[in-house]
Design a protein around this motif. Structure first.
Motif, mmCIF file in Angstrom:
data_model
loop_
_atom_site.group_PDB
_atom_site.id
_atom_site.type_symbol
_atom_site.label_atom_id
_atom_site.label_comp_id
_atom_site.label_asym_id
_atom_site.label_seq_id
_atom_site.Cartn_x
_atom_site.Cartn_y
_atom_site.Cartn_z
ATOM 1 N N PRO A 64 41.996 3.134 -31.094
ATOM 2 C CA PRO A 64 43.356 2.824 -31.564
ATOM 3 C C PRO A 64 44.197 2.186 -30.467
ATOM 4 C CG PRO A 64 43.104 5.182 -31.198
ATOM 5 C CD PRO A 64 41.733 4.582 -31.093
ATOM 6 N N GLY A 65 44.925 1.126 -30.838
ATOM 7 C CA GLY A 65 45.783 0.441 -29.886
ATOM 8 C C GLY A 65 45.075 -0.619 -29.067
ATOM 9 N N GLU A 66 43.746 -0.663 -29.122
ATOM 10 C CA GLU A 66 42.979 -1.640 -28.356
ATOM 11 C C GLU A 66 42.584 -2.818 -29.241
ATOM 12 O OE1 GLU A 66 39.630 -0.107 -26.245
ATOM 13 O OE2 GLU A 66 40.637 1.762 -25.710
ATOM 14 N N VAL A 67 42.466 -3.995 -28.631
ATOM 15 C CA VAL A 67 42.014 -5.173 -29.364
ATOM 16 C C VAL A 67 40.489 -5.143 -29.454
ATOM 17 C CG1 VAL A 67 41.910 -7.684 -29.414
ATOM 18 C CG2 VAL A 67 43.984 -6.529 -28.616
ATOM 19 N N VAL A 125 38.978 -8.047 -43.669
ATOM 20 C CA VAL A 125 40.109 -7.479 -42.935
ATOM 21 C C VAL A 125 41.391 -7.597 -43.758
ATOM 22 C CG1 VAL A 125 41.615 -7.788 -40.929
ATOM 23 C CG2 VAL A 125 39.133 -7.746 -40.632
ATOM 24 N N ARG A 126 41.596 -8.734 -44.414
ATOM 25 C CA ARG A 126 42.789 -8.892 -45.251
ATOM 26 C C ARG A 126 42.819 -7.857 -46.373
ATOM 27 N NH1 ARG A 126 41.969 -14.557 -44.702
ATOM 28 N NH2 ARG A 126 40.972 -14.665 -46.771
ATOM 29 N N ARG A 127 41.684 -7.635 -47.004
ATOM 30 C CA ARG A 127 41.615 -6.648 -48.081
ATOM 31 C C ARG A 127 41.841 -5.232 -47.551
ATOM 32 N NH1 ARG A 127 36.230 -9.203 -51.026
ATOM 33 N NH2 ARG A 127 37.284 -10.946 -52.059
ATOM 34 N N LEU A 128 41.251 -4.940 -46.407
ATOM 35 C CA LEU A 128 41.435 -3.625 -45.799
ATOM 36 C C LEU A 128 42.890 -3.395 -45.425
ATOM 37 C CD1 LEU A 128 40.380 -0.981 -44.586
ATOM 38 C CD2 LEU A 128 39.741 -2.266 -42.525
ATOM 39 N N ARG A 129 43.528 -4.411 -44.853
ATOM 40 C CA ARG A 129 44.939 -4.308 -44.468
ATOM 41 C C ARG A 129 45.817 -4.003 -45.688
ATOM 42 N NH1 ARG A 129 45.728 -9.260 -42.132
ATOM 43 N NH2 ARG A 129 45.253 -8.481 -40.053
ATOM 44 N N THR A 130 45.529 -4.663 -46.801
ATOM 45 C CA THR A 130 46.298 -4.428 -48.033
ATOM 46 C C THR A 130 46.128 -2.993 -48.524
ATOM 47 O OG1 THR A 130 46.098 -6.740 -48.691
ATOM 48 C CG2 THR A 130 46.609 -5.154 -50.428
ATOM 49 N N LYS A 131 44.904 -2.481 -48.465
ATOM 50 C CA LYS A 131 44.652 -1.123 -48.942
ATOM 51 C C LYS A 131 45.297 -0.064 -48.046
ATOM 52 C CE LYS A 131 40.324 -2.117 -51.369
ATOM 53 N NZ LYS A 131 38.889 -1.761 -51.520
ATOM 54 N N LEU A 132 45.414 -0.349 -46.757
ATOM 55 C CA LEU A 132 46.003 0.625 -45.822
ATOM 56 C C LEU A 132 47.524 0.606 -45.848
ATOM 57 C CD1 LEU A 132 43.757 0.181 -42.645
ATOM 58 C CD2 LEU A 132 43.636 1.996 -44.360
ATOM 59 N N PRO A 168 49.303 3.415 -40.761
ATOM 60 C CA PRO A 168 48.455 2.548 -39.936
ATOM 61 C C PRO A 168 48.745 1.066 -40.184
ATOM 62 C CG PRO A 168 47.235 3.343 -41.828
ATOM 63 C CD PRO A 168 48.565 4.039 -41.864
ATOM 64 N N ARG A 169 48.589 0.265 -39.137
ATOM 65 C CA ARG A 169 48.743 -1.180 -39.243
ATOM 66 C C ARG A 169 47.549 -1.855 -38.594
ATOM 67 N NH1 ARG A 169 55.097 -2.222 -37.497
ATOM 68 N NH2 ARG A 169 56.058 -1.118 -39.264
ATOM 69 N N LEU A 170 46.882 -2.697 -39.358
ATOM 70 C CA LEU A 170 45.758 -3.457 -38.831
ATOM 71 C C LEU A 170 46.279 -4.842 -38.464
ATOM 72 C CD1 LEU A 170 42.796 -3.534 -38.157
ATOM 73 C CD2 LEU A 170 42.304 -4.119 -40.538
ATOM 74 N N GLU A 171 46.502 -5.055 -37.185
ATOM 75 C CA GLU A 171 47.160 -6.268 -36.719
ATOM 76 C C GLU A 171 46.136 -7.315 -36.280
ATOM 77 O OE1 GLU A 171 49.485 -4.855 -33.473
ATOM 78 O OE2 GLU A 171 51.054 -3.992 -34.747
ATOM 79 N N THR A 172 46.477 -8.560 -36.524
ATOM 80 C CA THR A 172 45.677 -9.680 -36.016
ATOM 81 C C THR A 172 46.233 -10.110 -34.667
ATOM 82 O OG1 THR A 172 45.191 -10.484 -38.240
ATOM 83 C CG2 THR A 172 44.940 -12.049 -36.425
ATOM 84 N N VAL A 173 45.374 -10.158 -33.674
ATOM 85 C CA VAL A 173 45.749 -10.663 -32.352
ATOM 86 C C VAL A 173 45.110 -12.041 -32.234
ATOM 87 C CG1 VAL A 173 45.703 -10.256 -29.867
ATOM 88 C CG2 VAL A 173 45.803 -8.312 -31.448
ATOM 89 N N ARG A 174 45.915 -13.051 -32.428
ATOM 90 C CA ARG A 174 45.411 -14.424 -32.562
ATOM 91 C C ARG A 174 44.503 -14.822 -31.392
ATOM 92 N NH1 ARG A 174 47.042 -18.187 -35.982
ATOM 93 N NH2 ARG A 174 48.910 -16.988 -36.524
ATOM 94 N N THR A 185 47.083 -0.005 -35.079
ATOM 95 C CA THR A 185 48.218 0.658 -34.467
ATOM 96 C C THR A 185 48.912 1.536 -35.502
ATOM 97 O OG1 THR A 185 49.747 -1.143 -34.997
ATOM 98 C CG2 THR A 185 48.593 -1.279 -32.884
ATOM 99 N N VAL A 186 49.977 2.216 -35.063
ATOM 100 C CA VAL A 186 50.763 3.078 -35.939
ATOM 101 C C VAL A 186 52.160 2.520 -36.044
ATOM 102 C CG1 VAL A 186 51.775 5.365 -36.238
ATOM 103 C CG2 VAL A 186 49.417 5.142 -35.438
#
Length: 268
Positions: A208-211, A237-244, A252-258, A265-266
């Motif tokens: 958690p919190g790591e890229v 990942v997009r589908r997982l992000r929507t479900k979370l 929880p937040r599934l962030e994209t690090v470009r 993250t939380v």
């Protein structure tokens, strides 16, 4: 006061998965080595909650030091360096936030705040001050156990068996992953995932919190990486992000690090 908390002889449900749940993958555990039982100081003045927490943790193999007040916490910590402190925000003789600083001044020990407060600001403040986690009352034995295991894993404490305490659970904010049943919840809501989504979540949840790079994720889920897999990964990942996605506190937040990958993250 909290009738749902008292579960004598509590045993977690380890029955098979219900239809629609993801299929579990192997869970890595640390090599077995002898080790003393991790110790947990529980600062809680409600006798019902204190008894439930003590019984549950001892059942799971932990040594427990109960305290009903800030004065008792300070007295115990003169002689004991616990592996974890579970700290109620409202004790009869002090505020838990004040006591938190006293504890940290004595030892660099992880702290989980727990409280019956309905104010989200208290959870946010506790985490910003440096607490490892915040759990709201009333809580279930399963949730408490998951959060304790997750914190001890992140801080490198090993269970009495020698295995990682979190070999069965990951808890990040309001997200809880029960690996033994492949069950994912956010707050009170169960999240139904496909097997691929579940494996992706498990990979980012242990850091958690790591890229985590796209290549690392693809290697863990499919065993290889190429441009086509990279595009497939983005869809999952997009589908997982929507479900979370959730309005719950500490969701929880599934962030994209470009240009690098993804990070779990939380949200505060």
């Amino acid at each position: 006061m909290y009738p749902d908390l008292v579960v004598p002889g509590f045993q977690p449900n380890t029955q098979g998965n219900s239809a629609g749940h993801a299929k579990c993958g192997a869970v890595p555990v640390m090599a077995e080595t002898p080790h003393v039982r991790p110790s947990i100081l529980v600062a809680e003045d409600d006798p019902v909650v204190a008894a439930m927490v003590k019984d549950l943790l001892e059942l799971k193999g932990y040594a427990v030091w109960p305290a009903e007040s800030g004065a008792e916490v300070e007295a115990i910590m003169k002689d004991v360096r616990p592996d974890l402190v579970i700290l109620d925000l409202m004790l009869p003789d002090t505020n838990g936030l004040v006591l938190f600083f006293d504890i940290k001044a004595r030892a660099d020990v992880p702290v989980i705040f727990c409280s019956g407060t309905k104010r989200k600001e208290d959870a946010v403040l506790g985490l910003r001050l440096g607490a490892e986690d915040f759990i709201s009352k009333p809580f279930s034995p399963q949730e408490l156990h998951a959060r304790v295991e997750a914190v001890l894993r992140r801080t490198g404490v090993r269970h009495a068996s020698g295995a990682s305490p979190a070999s069965g659970f990951d808890a990040i904010g309001s997200l809880v992953i029960d690996r033994s049943r492949c069950r994912v919840t956010v707050g009170e809501r169960e999240v139904l995932l496909t097997p691929t989504e579940y494996r992706l979540l498990c990979v980012v949840a242990v850091r958690p919190g790591e890229v985590v790079s796209k290549k690392e994720l693809a290697d863990a889920v499919w065993g290889y990486y190429d441009p086509d897999i990279g595009r497939t990964l983005e869809v999952h990942v997009r589908r997982l992000r929507t479900k979370l996605k959730s309005t719950a506190a500490l969701s929880p937040r599934l962030e994209t690090v470009r240009s690098f990958g993804y990070r779990l993250t939380v949200g505060l």
